[in-house]
Design a protein around this motif. Structure first.
Motif, mmCIF file in Angstrom:
data_model
loop_
_atom_site.group_PDB
_atom_site.id
_atom_site.type_symbol
_atom_site.label_atom_id
_atom_site.label_comp_id
_atom_site.label_asym_id
_atom_site.label_seq_id
_atom_site.Cartn_x
_atom_site.Cartn_y
_atom_site.Cartn_z
ATOM 1 N N ASN A 218 -73.008 72.018 5.560
ATOM 2 C CA ASN A 218 -73.167 71.648 7.081
ATOM 3 C C ASN A 218 -71.814 71.388 7.659
ATOM 4 N N ILE A 219 -71.218 70.443 6.767
ATOM 5 C CA ILE A 219 -69.838 69.772 7.499
ATOM 6 C C ILE A 219 -69.079 71.187 7.791
ATOM 7 N N LEU A 220 -68.903 72.263 6.958
ATOM 8 C CA LEU A 220 -68.019 73.525 7.215
ATOM 9 C C LEU A 220 -68.669 74.250 8.349
ATOM 10 N N MET A 221 -69.762 74.209 8.659
ATOM 11 C CA MET A 221 -70.572 74.964 9.586
ATOM 12 C C MET A 221 -70.395 74.342 10.866
ATOM 13 N N LYS A 222 -70.250 73.022 10.935
ATOM 14 C CA LYS A 222 -69.957 72.077 12.048
ATOM 15 C C LYS A 222 -68.645 72.546 12.806
ATOM 16 N N GLN A 223 -67.671 72.861 11.748
ATOM 17 C CA GLN A 223 -66.334 73.380 12.346
ATOM 18 C C GLN A 223 -66.495 74.676 12.996
ATOM 19 N N GLU A 224 -67.098 75.442 12.476
ATOM 20 C CA GLU A 224 -67.327 76.990 12.848
ATOM 21 C C GLU A 224 -68.442 77.320 14.097
ATOM 22 N N SER A 225 -69.383 76.358 14.129
ATOM 23 C CA SER A 225 -70.372 76.480 15.214
ATOM 24 C C SER A 225 -70.010 76.523 16.407
ATOM 25 N N ALA A 226 -68.651 75.662 16.927
ATOM 26 C CA ALA A 226 -68.190 75.759 18.408
ATOM 27 C C ALA A 226 -67.318 77.007 18.698
ATOM 28 N N SER B 193 -67.996 89.970 14.445
ATOM 29 C CA SER B 193 -66.608 90.050 13.898
ATOM 30 C C SER B 193 -65.988 88.341 13.982
ATOM 31 N N PHE B 194 -65.060 88.116 13.188
ATOM 32 C CA PHE B 194 -64.602 86.847 13.133
ATOM 33 C C PHE B 194 -63.034 86.927 13.633
ATOM 34 N N SER B 195 -62.661 85.946 14.351
ATOM 35 C CA SER B 195 -60.992 85.805 15.005
ATOM 36 C C SER B 195 -60.055 85.892 13.975
ATOM 37 N N ASN B 196 -60.550 85.378 12.842
ATOM 38 C CA ASN B 196 -59.552 85.210 11.731
ATOM 39 C C ASN B 196 -60.081 85.364 10.384
ATOM 40 N N LYS B 197 -58.935 85.673 9.386
ATOM 41 C CA LYS B 197 -59.726 85.671 8.023
ATOM 42 C C LYS B 197 -59.927 84.346 7.477
ATOM 43 N N LYS B 198 -59.441 83.199 7.825
ATOM 44 C CA LYS B 198 -59.524 81.801 7.447
ATOM 45 C C LYS B 198 -61.289 81.422 7.793
ATOM 46 N N ASP B 199 -61.584 81.919 9.097
ATOM 47 C CA ASP B 199 -62.960 81.716 9.398
ATOM 48 C C ASP B 199 -64.063 82.346 8.739
ATOM 49 N N LEU B 200 -63.662 83.348 8.445
ATOM 50 C CA LEU B 200 -64.663 84.505 7.470
ATOM 51 C C LEU B 200 -64.737 83.791 6.027
ATOM 52 N N LEU B 201 -63.649 83.420 5.746
ATOM 53 C CA LEU B 201 -63.564 83.005 4.204
ATOM 54 C C LEU B 201 -64.314 81.576 4.372
ATOM 55 N N LYS B 202 -64.216 80.749 5.331
ATOM 56 C CA LYS B 202 -65.018 79.618 5.066
ATOM 57 C C LYS B 202 -66.454 79.620 5.390
ATOM 58 N N VAL B 203 -66.881 80.833 6.198
ATOM 59 C CA VAL B 203 -68.383 81.190 6.284
ATOM 60 C C VAL B 203 -68.855 81.719 5.143
#
Length: 288
Positions: free
Chosen positions: A167-175, A62-72
């Motif tokens: 890749n730039i979007l995934m950089k923000q989420e990979s942490a 699961s994701f901690s918030n909807k924004k992260d999910l939509l980004k992925v």
């Protein structure tokens, strides 16, 4: 966001990812199916493998918030477009042309990352960008949409653009999230978008292509791309992309040994110019 400090282990992990992902060029040319069907099958196989792996390792899905999910999920759409345009480039040309044209994505990333992540822009990237464009010029025999190789390069560079943004979007989420989980969601989006291909294309030839398709889904996609996404914890998207620039070299070597494809002189010149740009950036990155 500051990257975690990379050590030799992470550099080796990134290079292993590059070697594995480079098999996509040879497999993409070898598999005798439509690019749409190839991408659907590789993503579906990757989903099965990643679900099992995530369950065994006990990763939180699961994701901690909807924004992260939509980004992925949006990154999954970009990944789908990237793969379709890349494989179309491979089908229209050769492993060398397809991989060298997508090889522009490291420099594209150096332009896009400062805009998207609001970081500083280096003027030398403009010079490197011009060098890459010159390299692409040598890849194209004539700027005419009647020429199949020109169309192949256009597909390849377009693919590089979408791959850079992803890749730039995934950089923000990979942490925040595990790389396997991020890939799982992206593969779900890709396979969902391509479900219609099951009703459009002839599936009778799929069994004869199952071995290379499995290799593409399990090795190239599940393992290679997961390792790449995981490396974003320790490198910026720009640095990871630039280090990944060895991919066409591996891919062309595989194309030579397995498909007997020998690059033309103008392809070698174009590749050399592009390689000069990206390896200049590698040298600059490790001097910082």
């Amino acid at each position: 966001m500051v990257e975690k400090k990379a050590d030799l282990k992470h550099i080796l992990q990134l290079n292993l990812a590059v070697i594995i992902i480079s098999t996509s060029g040879t497999l993409g040319r070898y598999i005798e199916l439509s690019p749409f069907l190839i991408i659907f099958l590789r993503s579906f196989i990757a989903i099965c493998a990643l679900v099992i792996f995530c369950k065994i390792r006990g990763f939180k899905l699961s994701f901690s918030n909807k924004k992260d999910l939509l980004k992925v999920l949006f990154a999954g759409v970009l990944m789908c477009i990237h793969w379709l345009t890349y494989f179309q480039s491979l089908k229209l040309s050769s492993v060398a042309i397809g991989m060298l044209s997508i090889y522009t994505y490291p420099v594209i990333t150096t332009f896009l990352e400062p805009l998207i992540r609001k970081t500083s822009f280096s003027k030398i990237h403009l010079i490197l960008g011009i060098l890459v464009l010159l390299g692409v010029y040598f890849l194209v025999p004539e700027f005419s949409l009647d020429n199949q190789q020109t169309i192949a390069v256009c597909f390849g560079v377009g693919s590089a653009f979408f791959y850079s943004i992803r890749n730039i979007l995934m950089k923000q989420e990979s942490a925040k999230y595990n790389g396997s989980v991020l890939m799982l969601y992206q593969m779900f989006v890709v396979s969902t978008l391509l479900i219609p291909v099951l009703f459009i294309f002839d599936l009778t030839t799929v069994p004869s292509q199952i071995a290379p398709v499995l290799a593409l889904g399990l090795l190239t996609t599940s393992v290679g791309h997961t390792l790449l996404v995981s490396s974003f914890k320790y490198f910026s998207a720009t640095t990871a992309s630039i280090i990944s620039s060895a991919q066409p070299i591996y891919g062309i070597l595989l194309g030579y040994f397995f498909l007997n494809e020998i690059p033309a002189t103008n392809t070698i010149i174009g590749g050399f110019l592009i390689a000069t740009a990206v390896f200049t950036e590698i040298f600059r990155s490790f001097k910082k």
